[in-house]
Design a protein around this motif. Structure first.
Motif, short mmCIF file in Angstrom:
data_model
loop_
_atom_site.label_atom_id
_atom_site.label_comp_id
_atom_site.label_asym_id
_atom_site.label_seq_id
_atom_site.Cartn_x
_atom_site.Cartn_y
_atom_site.Cartn_z
N ARG A 1 0.82 -1.21 0.00
CA ARG A 1 0.00 0.00 0.00
C ARG A 1 0.86 1.26 0.00
N PHE A 2 1.93 1.29 0.79
CA PHE A 2 2.82 2.45 0.77
C PHE A 2 3.42 2.65 -0.62
N THR A 3 3.88 1.57 -1.22
CA THR A 3 4.49 1.65 -2.54
C THR A 3 3.48 2.09 -3.58
N ALA A 4 2.25 1.58 -3.48
CA ALA A 4 1.22 1.92 -4.46
C ALA A 4 0.89 3.40 -4.47
N ARG A 5 1.04 4.05 -3.32
CA ARG A 5 0.71 5.48 -3.29
C ARG A 5 1.94 6.35 -3.59
N GLY A 6 3.09 5.72 -3.87
CA GLY A 6 4.26 6.47 -4.30
C GLY A 6 5.35 6.63 -3.28
N ASP A 7 5.20 6.02 -2.10
CA ASP A 7 6.25 6.07 -1.10
C ASP A 7 7.35 5.07 -1.44
#
Length: 301
Positions: free
Chosen positions: A19-25
Motif C-alpha cells: 500500500r505504501f508503494t502503491a501510493r508512491g512512497d
C-alpha cells in the motif's frame, strides 16, 4: 516519503509495504535472512537483512527515512515460551529501535493491539476509548502496552511524534493460507464436522489496518494519537453459518454464544484521522468466499 518498515514479510507487513508503494512512497524493509520474500516483489525499494534486536542494522534501516513503521514481533518466542528471549528481542529490541528513531527526530507509527485492554471496569459503561488505561491480560498485550508507554516517555522527553495503531483480530488473505482466519472453519465444515467453537471477537480487515497506518504515517509533527481498529463483533458461529452457505452444506453449529460483546471500542479518533470502516458482515462473507476459492484451487477443500 521514505518509510522504514519492520515485519514486512508478514501478513500485515506485506500489505503495508504494497500500500505504501502503491501510493508512491519508498519502502525500506527489514527482513530476517530466512524470511519469505517472493510475495514482496515490487513492494520494497530497499531490503535490509536483520532483526529488530540487531542494532547493527539500524543505520541501514533508518538512514534517509521520514517515518518508522514498527510492525515486527517474533511470535515464535512467545509461542515456544522462550520468555527471556522474548523480552530481549520483542521488548528491549523495540525500545532501542524507538530510541534511535527519536534521536533522528523521526515520526513513528507503532503497530500495537487492542490486547493492551483486558481488565475493563463496569463503570466505563462498556465503551473503551484511547483515554482508558491499558490493563493487558497476557504477555502479548503487556508487550504492546509497555512499548506504548515508552513512546509516551519519548514524546515527553524528546518531542517524539508518534501514532499507535490498535487492531483487533485481523482478517484477510494471508500469504500463508493456513494462517488465514477462516481456514480451519471452511476446512472442517467441508469435511462435515460439527462446528462447536464458542465465543467470538472483534475483527478488522487488513486493508483497513493499512489505511489507518498510512493515515497515521502522514501525522508527523501532530499530537500523538491512539487508533482503535475494531470494526465489528462476530461470533465464530456467525463465521460458520456463512461458511455453510458458501459451501452449500449443513453441519450442526453451536449458536449459544452471546450475540453482543460486553465492551466496544470508541472509533471516534479513527474517523478524525480520515479512516472510515464500512465492510461489516459483508466483508467477512467476501473474505470467506475468496478463501474458499483459494483453498479449492490449492486442493485444500
Amino acid at each position: 516519503m521514505r518509510i522504514a518498515l519492520t515485519g514486512c514479510s508478514g501478513f500485515i507487513g506485506s500489505t503495508l509495504a504494497a500500500r505504501f508503494t502503491a501510493r508512491g512512497d519508498q519502502v525500506t524493509g527489514l527482513l530476517r535472512s530466512t524470511s519469505r520474500r517472493d510475495h514482496l516483489d515490487g513492494s520494497l525499494d530497499r531490503i535490509v537483512e536483520g532483526s529488530q534486536c540487531d542494532q547493527d542494522c539500524f543505520d541501514a534501516l533508518l538512514d534517509g527515512a521520514d517515518v518508522l513503521v514498527h510492525n515486527s514481533v517474533d511470535w515464535r518466542l512467545l509461542k515456544d515460551e522462550r520468555i527471556e528471549e522474548h523480552y530481549q528481542s520483542n521488548l528491549v529490541g523495540s525500545l532501542h529501535l524507538l530510541d534511535e528513531a527519536a534521536r533522528r527526530n523521526m515520526h513513528v507509527v507503532f503497530m500495537s493491539s487492542v490486547a493492551v485492554h483486558h481488565h475493563m471496569l463496569a463503570r466505563w459503561d462498556g465503551l473503551i476509548d484511547s483515554h482508558h488505561p491499558t490493563r493487558p491480560g497476557n504477555r502479548y498485550g503487556s508487550l504492546k502496552a509497555a512499548i506504548e508507554s515508552h513512546l509516551w516517555g519519548l514524546h515527553t522527553s524528546t518531542n517524539l511524534s508518534f501514532a499507535a495503531i490498535r487492531p483487533a483480530a485481523v482478517y484477510g488473505q494471508d500469504p500463508r493460507i493456513e494462517r488465514t482466519i477462516g481456514y480451519p472453519i471452511l476446512r472442517d465444515i467441508a469435511r462435515g464436522k460439527a462446528y462447536e467453537r464458542k465465543g467470538g471477537g472483534k475483527f478488522i480487515h487488513v486493508d483497513d489496518v493499512a489505511s489507518a497506518t498510512l493515515a497515521a504515517a502522514d501525522r508527523s509533527g501532530q499530537p500523538p494519537v491512539l487508533l482503535h481498529l475494531a470494526e465489528l463483533y462476530a461470533r465464530w458461529c456467525d463465521w460458520a453459518d456463512i461458511a455453510c452457505e458458501l459451501l452449500d452444506t449443513t453441519v450442526p453449529v453451536d449458536r449459544s454464544s452471546p450475540q453482543q460483546p460486553s465492551n466496544n471500542f470508541d472509533l471516534g479518533e479513527l474517523a478524525d484521522a480520515g479512516v472510515t470502516l464500512s465492510r461489516g458482515m459483508d466483508g467477512i462473507r467476501e473474505h470467506l468466499a475468496t478463501l474458499r476459492d483459494r483453498m479449492a484451487n490449492e486442493g485444500k477443500l
